[in-house]
Motif scaffolding. Structure first.
Motif, PDB file in Angstrom:
ATOM      1  N   GLU A   1       4.411 -34.256  -3.497  1.00  0.00           N
ATOM      2  CA  GLU A   1       4.414 -35.330  -4.485  1.00  0.00           C
ATOM      3  C   GLU A   1       4.543 -34.763  -5.897  1.00  0.00           C
ATOM      4  N   ILE A   2       3.869 -33.643  -6.130  1.00  0.00           N
ATOM      5  CA  ILE A   2       3.960 -32.985  -7.437  1.00  0.00           C
ATOM      6  C   ILE A   2       5.392 -32.552  -7.708  1.00  0.00           C
ATOM      7  N   MET A   3       6.041 -31.962  -6.725  1.00  0.00           N
ATOM      8  CA  MET A   3       7.392 -31.440  -6.893  1.00  0.00           C
ATOM      9  C   MET A   3       8.432 -32.549  -7.084  1.00  0.00           C
ATOM     10  N   LYS A   4       8.134 -33.754  -6.613  1.00  0.00           N
ATOM     11  CA  LYS A   4       9.073 -34.863  -6.805  1.00  0.00           C
ATOM     12  C   LYS A   4       9.329 -35.126  -8.282  1.00  0.00           C
ATOM     13  N   GLU A   5       8.296 -34.900  -9.112  1.00  0.00           N
ATOM     14  CA  GLU A   5       8.445 -35.168 -10.532  1.00  0.00           C
ATOM     15  C   GLU A   5       9.429 -34.216 -11.204  1.00  0.00           C
ATOM     16  N   PHE A   6       9.760 -33.124 -10.510  1.00  0.00           N
ATOM     17  CA  PHE A   6      10.760 -32.206 -11.055  1.00  0.00           C
ATOM     18  C   PHE A   6      12.143 -32.848 -11.080  1.00  0.00           C
ATOM     19  N   ASN A   7      12.374 -33.830 -10.226  1.00  0.00           N
ATOM     20  CA  ASN A   7      13.690 -34.458 -10.210  1.00  0.00           C
ATOM     21  C   ASN A   7      14.009 -35.136 -11.539  1.00  0.00           C
ATOM     22  N   SER A   8      13.010 -35.782 -12.140  1.00  0.00           N
ATOM     23  CA  SER A   8      13.240 -36.434 -13.433  1.00  0.00           C
ATOM     24  C   SER A   8      13.503 -35.401 -14.516  1.00  0.00           C
ATOM     25  N   GLU A   9      12.729 -34.305 -14.489  1.00  0.00           N
ATOM     26  CA  GLU A   9      12.937 -33.268 -15.496  1.00  0.00           C
ATOM     27  C   GLU A   9      14.298 -32.600 -15.324  1.00  0.00           C
ATOM     28  N   ARG A  10      14.702 -32.394 -14.077  1.00  0.00           N
ATOM     29  CA  ARG A  10      16.002 -31.760 -13.837  1.00  0.00           C
ATOM     30  C   ARG A  10      17.148 -32.652 -14.311  1.00  0.00           C
ATOM     31  N   CYS A  11      17.018 -33.953 -14.129  1.00  0.00           N
ATOM     32  CA  CYS A  11      18.064 -34.858 -14.626  1.00  0.00           C
ATOM     33  C   CYS A  11      18.072 -34.900 -16.150  1.00  0.00           C
ATOM     34  N   GLY A  12      16.892 -34.886 -16.759  1.00  0.00           N
ATOM     35  CA  GLY A  12      16.827 -34.838 -18.217  1.00  0.00           C
ATOM     36  C   GLY A  12      17.385 -33.541 -18.756  1.00  0.00           C
ATOM     37  N   ASN A  13      17.016 -32.440 -18.128  1.00  0.00           N
ATOM     38  CA  ASN A  13      17.533 -31.118 -18.484  1.00  0.00           C
ATOM     39  C   ASN A  13      19.061 -31.107 -18.408  1.00  0.00           C
ATOM     40  N   SER A  14      19.608 -31.635 -17.316  1.00  0.00           N
ATOM     41  CA  SER A  14      21.059 -31.677 -17.130  1.00  0.00           C
ATOM     42  C   SER A  14      21.726 -32.489 -18.231  1.00  0.00           C
ATOM     43  N   SER A  15      21.107 -33.607 -18.590  1.00  0.00           N
ATOM     44  CA  SER A  15      21.689 -34.474 -19.620  1.00  0.00           C
ATOM     45  C   SER A  15      21.647 -33.819 -20.997  1.00  0.00           C
ATOM     46  N   PHE A  16      20.580 -33.065 -21.275  1.00  0.00           N
ATOM     47  CA  PHE A  16      20.556 -32.293 -22.510  1.00  0.00           C
ATOM     48  C   PHE A  16      21.739 -31.331 -22.558  1.00  0.00           C
ATOM     49  N   CYS A  17      21.993 -30.651 -21.435  1.00  0.00           N
ATOM     50  CA  CYS A  17      23.088 -29.687 -21.381  1.00  0.00           C
ATOM     51  C   CYS A  17      24.433 -30.382 -21.609  1.00  0.00           C
ATOM     52  N   VAL A  18      24.610 -31.543 -21.001  1.00  0.00           N
ATOM     53  CA  VAL A  18      25.833 -32.313 -21.233  1.00  0.00           C
ATOM     54  C   VAL A  18      25.954 -32.672 -22.708  1.00  0.00           C
ATOM     55  N   GLY A  19      24.850 -33.086 -23.311  1.00  0.00           N
ATOM     56  CA  GLY A  19      24.870 -33.448 -24.726  1.00  0.00           C
ATOM     57  C   GLY A  19      25.170 -32.278 -25.637  1.00  0.00           C
ATOM     58  N   PHE A  20      24.517 -31.149 -25.408  1.00  0.00           N
ATOM     59  CA  PHE A  20      24.791 -29.961 -26.222  1.00  0.00           C
ATOM     60  C   PHE A  20      26.249 -29.538 -26.079  1.00  0.00           C
ATOM     61  N   ALA A  21      26.746 -29.563 -24.847  1.00  0.00           N
ATOM     62  CA  ALA A  21      28.143 -29.188 -24.624  1.00  0.00           C
ATOM     63  C   ALA A  21      29.089 -30.161 -25.332  1.00  0.00           C
ATOM     64  N   GLN A  22      28.758 -31.452 -25.269  1.00  0.00           N
ATOM     65  CA  GLN A  22      29.585 -32.458 -25.930  1.00  0.00           C
ATOM     66  C   GLN A  22      29.601 -32.246 -27.437  1.00  0.00           C
ATOM     67  N   GLY A  23      28.433 -31.962 -28.001  1.00  0.00           N
ATOM     68  CA  GLY A  23      28.359 -31.717 -29.439  1.00  0.00           C
ATOM     69  C   GLY A  23      29.146 -30.492 -29.865  1.00  0.00           C
ATOM     70  N   ALA A  24      29.027 -29.415 -29.096  1.00  0.00           N
ATOM     71  CA  ALA A  24      29.780 -28.189 -29.397  1.00  0.00           C
ATOM     72  C   ALA A  24      31.277 -28.432 -29.242  1.00  0.00           C
ATOM     73  N   TYR A  25      31.648 -29.188 -28.215  1.00  0.00           N
ATOM     74  CA  TYR A  25      33.062 -29.497 -27.973  1.00  0.00           C
ATOM     75  C   TYR A  25      33.654 -30.328 -29.119  1.00  0.00           C
ATOM     76  N   GLU A  26      32.936 -31.344 -29.560  1.00  0.00           N
ATOM     77  CA  GLU A  26      33.449 -32.197 -30.641  1.00  0.00           C
ATOM     78  C   GLU A  26      33.655 -31.399 -31.921  1.00  0.00           C
ATOM     79  N   ARG A  27      32.743 -30.510 -32.228  1.00  0.00           N
ATOM     80  CA  ARG A  27      32.903 -29.663 -33.412  1.00  0.00           C
ATOM     81  C   ARG A  27      34.100 -28.721 -33.257  1.00  0.00           C
ATOM     82  N   THR A  28      34.290 -28.232 -32.056  1.00  0.00           N
ATOM     83  CA  THR A  28      35.398 -27.303 -31.799  1.00  0.00           C
ATOM     84  C   THR A  28      36.744 -28.011 -31.841  1.00  0.00           C
TER      85      THR A  28
END
Length: 380
Positions: free
Chosen positions: A235-262
């Protein structure tokens, strides 16, 4: 493609976050980076916007948002080069909401939703990173409390947190050590709780990663979230799924920001009599960057829409995280390269995007741990 999947409410929230990020956050990022911290005004602003309690039910003072809303928030904030206290919003608040009893929810969630209290998720130890079962923190059961001793490291926002979600063993289970792990809510002002060193990192200089020490800390029995044994650790480990999706979305956002500047830079930079974006070697790289960002985004939303339907997403969240982590590092590296020497300069910011995004592949489960989880789900 993503727009066709989002509800009207999702789109309105995305537009609201984007306006806020562009207006209230983007102009200050360079200053905060130099100062090495987010000011109190930053936390005040994101609290007033409801971001701190995004996933907390309305009955406890939160926004009652979904995991899709979390992904939108993380991507849009990452796009301008900042993060939110992800472990507070996801792992901490969701642990209390999903695993806590009514008394615990009423005592903690309203203040956490308002931003009055910030949560920190305390799992990692010097000898227990990916191998959670190897943790040595121990909570000895007494008559009216647990006596907690141990040391946690690399804890996000540890020194500013008021509420600590702490994983510690309450018994030794030699055949499967993780079976001995329980989860507690610990108030940071409890006697015996202290902050040790703050790590100096390659990037993410505005966010603190801290050592937290527990020495004979008395944790009331009513603050036990999940006891050891049974399905507790799962049950504790299930909560990692939300963090992993948030983590992934941060990465998409950072990549998008770097791409737009480039993309903007390549359209404006003139060499050999024309914008460098017109050279095939450059525009093919720009195309590859766009493909990889959109592919990673789609993997995230695949996990999110399955979660919305009540499905277990351990495999999908791990796929999204592993892919997004590596995609963002590659995209930001290309952003630096296409800027030439300017990309190595702090003036154009893409070097900061690269430094900041590099750390996301360690938090919430390394890319190697994600591969292990994916393989396990495929083979079981």
């Amino acid at each position: 493609m993503i727009d066709s999947l989002l509800s009207t409410e999702n789109k309105m929230f995305r537009d609201e976050v984007r306006r806020f990020a562009n207006r209230e956050i983007a102009p200050h990022v360079k200053t905060w980076e130099k100062e090495g911290k987010y000011p109190d005004s930053y936390y005040k602003k994101i609290s007033e916007m409801g971001f701190m309690g995004l996933l907390v039910p309305e009955e406890y003072g939160g926004e009652g948002g979904s995991m899709i809303d979390l992904a939108i928030l993380c991507e849009e904030m990452g796009r301008v080069g900042v993060s939110i206290p992800l472990t507070h919003v996801s792992a901490c608040c969701r642990s209390i909401e999903h695993l806590g009893n009514e008394d615990q929810k009423k005592r903690y969630l309203p203040d956490m939703a308002s931003g009055k209290k910030i949560g920190a998720y305390c799992q990692t130890e010097p000898n227990a990173g990916s191998d959670a079962g190897n943790m040595s923190s121990f909570a000895e059961e007494k008559e009216n409390h647990y006596l907690l001793n141990g040391e946690k490291v690399f804890i996000s926002n540890g020194k500013i947190a008021s509420v600590l979600i702490v994983l510690a063993k309450t018994k030794i289970v030699s055949e499967k050590p993780s079976k001995g792990i329980a989860m507690f809510i610990v108030d940071s002002d409890t006697s015996g709780v202290s902050i040790g060193r703050s790590e100096k990192m390659m990037g993410r200089n505005c966010s603190s990663l801290d050592e937290i020490i527990f020495k004979d800390v008395k944790v009331p029995k009513e603050n036990l979230l999940i006891p050891a044994g049974g399905k507790g650790f799962k049950e504790i480990m299930k909560e990692f799924n939300s963090e992993r999706c948030g983590n992934s979305s941060f990465c998409v956002g950072f990549a998008q920001g770097a791409y737009e500047r480039t993309l903007k830079y390549c359209k404006e930079r003139i060499q050999f009599g024309k914008p460098i974006a017109q050279f095939q070697g450059i525009n093919w790289t720009l195309a590859e960057m766009a493909i990889k960002i959109q592919s990673a985004r789609l993997l995230v939303y695949d996990a999110l829409f399955k979660e919305k339907k009540g499905k277990m997403i351990a495999k999908e969240a791990s796929m999204a995280k592993k892919n997004a982590n590596e995609m963002a590092i590659w995209v930001c590296d290309q952003a630096v390269q296409l800027h030439g020497a300017y990309g190595y300069s702090t003036e154009y910011e893409v070097e900061r995007y690269y430094r900041d995004v590099r750390g996301w592949s360690m938090g919430g489960g390394t890319t190697q741990v994600c591969l292990n989880r994916i393989a396990y789900e495929l083979l079981k």
